[in-house]
Design an enzyme around this catalytic site. Structure first.
Site: not given
Ligand code: PGA
Length: 250
Positions: A10-12, A96, A98, A167, A173, A211, A232-233
């Protein structure tokens, strides 16, 4: 229900610093297709990623990070599931945390988005997860149950493939991933919640997200209820994303 392994990036609202072409070349160069890899770029790059995914080498799936609960109309800024499917993407991340916390998406709205995604032939990567407050109050499983039931009964569709991403919001994050027993308990409970809501012949993946990195992936991937990750990251550099993929193959 059959279970299948899958690893999704997930590049966001980011792009890989190495560039899309180099990132995709690394994805295609991994030499094996199992477990399937899925990459979710920001919407304007879905088309480019679909084209890159088809080049020489091992292909990968492409996902949007969101699709609308509407097909068309006066909805400025929205992108429909049909448009994303029309580009050749196979998946859509929906719900998600977010989107839920920053853009006000409710369980009902996510259910409507699931319905449109299924109608368009997309496979949802349906995200659920509790806040720190909910976990501290001992209400995690009841929270997840409500998220699953409301969205799935609102969607009210038949389908043959579903990806659910667990999640915990407090793990996204933050560098604080959930502990193995917490992950195993949540995944087991989610599989139970889906019984009766998911067709018997459906292929299901339950991913963990929050994470995940190369150095904790192998341990979490060894849990029997974990089918893969939503990252994500650590998905923004092809080498670190591919080491997570490598950890899943051990
Ligand atoms: P993260 O994000 O790996 O940076 O914690 C995961 C996500 O939001 O899908």
């Amino acid at each position: 229900m059959k279970r299948e392994k899958l690893l999704a990036a997930n590049w966001k609202l980011n792009l890989p610093a190495e560039g899309i072409a180099a990132y995709c070349a690394a994805m295609r160069g991994r030499g094996a297709a199992d477990p399937e890899l899925v990459v979710s770029p920001p919407a304007p790059f879905v088309d480019a990623l679909v084209n890159e995914s088809k080049g020489a080498g091992t292909g990968f799936g492409v996902a949007s990070q969101n699709t609308s609960q509407h097909d068309q109309g006066a909805f400025t800024g929205e992108v429909s599931a049909r448009m994303i499917a029309g580009l050749g993407a196979r998946y859509a991340i929906l719900g998600h945390s977010e989107r839920r916390t920053l853009f006000g998406e409710s369980d009902e709205m996510i259910g409507q988005k699931l319905a449109k995604a299924f109608d368009a032939g997309l496979v949802p990567i349906f995200c659920i997860g509790e806040s720190q407050e909910t976990r501290d109050a001992g209400k995690t499983l009841a929270w997840l149950d409500a998220q699953v039931k409301t969205a799935m009964t609102t969607a009210a569709r038949s389908f043959s493939r579903l990806v659910v991403a667990y999640e915990p919001i407090w793990a996204i994050g933050t560098g604080r991933n959930a502990k193995n027993p917490e992950i195993q308990e949540a995944h087991q409970a989610i599989a139970g919640m889906l019984e009766g809501l998911v067709p018997d012949d459906c292929t299901l993946s339950i991913l963990y997200g929050g994470s995940v990195k190369a150095d904790n992936a192998a341990e979490i991937a060894s849990l029997s209820e974990v089918d893969g990750f939503l990252v994500g990251g650590a998905s923004l550099v092809s080498a670190s994303f591919l080491s997570i993929w490598g950890a899943m193959r051990r």
